[in-house]
Design an enzyme around this catalytic site. Structure first.
Site, PDB file in Angstrom:
ATOM      1  CD  GLU A  48      -1.998   2.112   1.844  1.00 55.38           C
ATOM      2  OE1 GLU A  48      -1.581   3.104   1.186  1.00 55.38           O
ATOM      3  OE2 GLU A  48      -2.282   2.146   3.046  1.00 55.38           O
ATOM      4  CB  CYS A  88      -1.686   6.744   1.596  1.00 60.62           C
ATOM      5  SG  CYS A  88      -0.290   6.258   2.580  1.00 60.62           S
TER       6      CYS A  88
END
Ligand code: SIN
Length: 486
Positions: A258, A292
């Site tokens: 990720e 993120c």
């Protein structure tokens, strides 16, 4: 050092958790952890040598047969108890998190609930790891598929969500029957160590969940070089993800990544502007922009541009910068000086190339890791703030004229984690949702994350999904059984 207001002092651990015990480096080496708001040292954690990290991996390997053979019910019950303990200790865990990560205490409390939700979710999913039967290829044959735990999993987690990124990975791994060695970010190890303390109280057997601290490179070297480690899961930068992926090729380890994002947020002329502003504020300023999935490129259509800028400026006046323990504060210190300097460079680069500062952006009077949120207009795609993740409270608006241009601008990035858009035209909603190159799309919504949703990206934003019913698949292997006719 004491954590202010901590009731259960055993949650503040300054040693690693390996094979059910608390361990320091044999040679006594350690490194210190700072409070990003004050710069004061909070404490130290061990700098384990490679041989000690190998011992943690070996412990996870020894624990694997017993854990794998437990019934799903037993694993689910332990994860359920761990979930309850996180809820009971929410306040203490939040205080540890704010101290080491900086985020406002209210956000830290919310993160503990978010972290706990993955333990409950995956505890429930443990009971639903079903196999398959397949119509036979030849008379009398029986074809089946078993889904079995991958084995020992190495989890490498970031500093921005010090608890939730551990449980999102470990919850899935443990539910599947895998054992775990987790390496939290060096800036925020104490949340992970507190989780280990609670995991032990919940009944995780020795070796099933281990937490190691030390030099990132040495730990990655052990994880990727070990034949015992069958799976690596990493959340962090794309550059580090690429290195890990290359290194994990040595042992052909399964890998989930990720990685970085560069989320576009598109406001079309037909958007509900009040909702768009609310959604943007949530998507951009959560964790002071250090997520993120934080908005990095704000694209606003000509017809609503000026109106939207005005409303956004008003909303940004509600941002309060300061120490995360101050209840009035919603924008806390950034994690370190490098984060501050990157933001300043992005802003200076945009201004030098013709962008206009319309709100904030002055150096914060407290200095240190504190920054003033900023809003720029006239931002163009070639500017650094559009090319790289700013990872902070800096927003820049790029104008566009039509849908085709908005989609082209949004997709003009090597990254594809989250994207957002606001429109009330149902036909446009489908067209744009399908066209955006991203693993996650917020449609008239700025808050995407929850345990039930598949979190992850496409392109340089990573591989695999976390959370949701799909998250557990990352920790399972298929085994095909072909039984011949008797
Ligand atoms: C992240 O920033 O990597 C995680 C954010 C989230 O889970 O919402």
């Amino acid at each position: 050092m004491k954590v202010p207001g901590l009731r259960d002092e055993a949650l503040f651990r300054q040693s690693c958790y390996i094979d059910g015990g608390w361990q320091c480096a044999a040679d006594g080496t350690s490194f210190s952890v700072d409070n990003p708001a004050s710069g004061a040292v909070i404490g130290t954690v061990p700098q384990l040598a490679e041989a000690e990290i190998e011992q943690a991996v070996a412990a996870a390997g020894r624990a694997l047969p017993g854990w794998r053979q437990q019934t799903a019910d037993v694993r689910a019950e332990i994860l359920g108890r761990w979930y309850e303990l996180l809820l009971q200790q929410q306040e203490d865990l939040a205080r540890i998190m704010t101290l080491e990560q900086g985020k406002p205490l209210a956000e830290a409390r919310a993160e503990i609930l978010y972290a706990a939700s993955f333990l409950r979710w995956f505890g429930e999913e443990a009971r639903r790891v079903y196999g398959e039967t397949i119509p036979a290829a030849r008379p009398g044959q029986h074809l089946l598929v078993l889904r079995q735990p991958v084995g020992v999993c190495a989890l490498i987690t970031p500093w921005n969500f010090p608890a939730a990124m551990i449980t999102r990975k470990a919850g899935a791994a443990l539910a599947a029957g895998c054992t775990v060695v987790a390496k939290p970010a060096s800036a925020t190890p104490y949340s992970a160590l507190a989780l280990a303390e609670l995991g032990e109280r919940a009944g995780l057997p020795p070796g099933v969940f281990n937490v190691v601290t030390g030099a990132a490179d040495a730990i990655a070297n052990v994880f990727t070089g070990s034949p015992v480690v069958r799976k690596i899961s990493f959340t962090g930068s794309t550059a580090v993800g690429q290195q890990l992926m290359a290194r994990s090729a040595r042992q052909i380890q399964k890998i989930s990544l990720e990685l970085g994002g560069n989320a576009p947020f598109i406001v079309f002329d037909d958007a509900d502007l009040d909702r768009a502003v609310d959604g943007l504020m949530a998507a951009k300023f959560r964790n002071s922009g250090q997520t993120c999935i934080s908005v990095n490129r704000l694209l606003v259509q000509d017809g609503v541009h000026d109106e939207f800028v005005g409303r956004l400026q008003l909303a940004m006046q509600g941002l309060r910068v300061g120490d995360g323990f101050d209840p009035e504060v919603n924008q806390a210190a950034l994690i370190d000086r490098a984060a501050v300097s990157k933001l300043q460079q992005h802003q200076a680069d945009a201004l030098a190339q013709g962008a206009r500062l319309v709100f904030g952006g002055q150096p914060h009077p407290v200095g240190g890791n504190f920054v003033s949120p900023a809003l720029l207009t006239g931002v163009q795609p070639q500017m650094r703030m559009c090319q790289e993740e700013s990872f902070g409270p800096l927003l820049g608006i790029t104008r566009f004229s039509d849908e085709e241009q908005a989609i082209a601008l949004a997709n003009d990035s090597p990254y594809g984690l989250a994207s957002y858009f606001y429109s009330q035209d149902v036909h446009r909603v489908w067209r744009v949702a399908e066209a955006l190159e991203a693993g996650m799309v917020g449609i008239n919504e700025g808050v995407l994350s929850n345990a039930a949703a598949p979190f992850g990206g496409v392109k340089a934003s990573g591989l695999g999904r976390e959370g949701s019913r799909h998250g557990i698949e990352e920790y399972l292997e298929m085994k095909y059984l072909c039984m011949g006719a008797p």
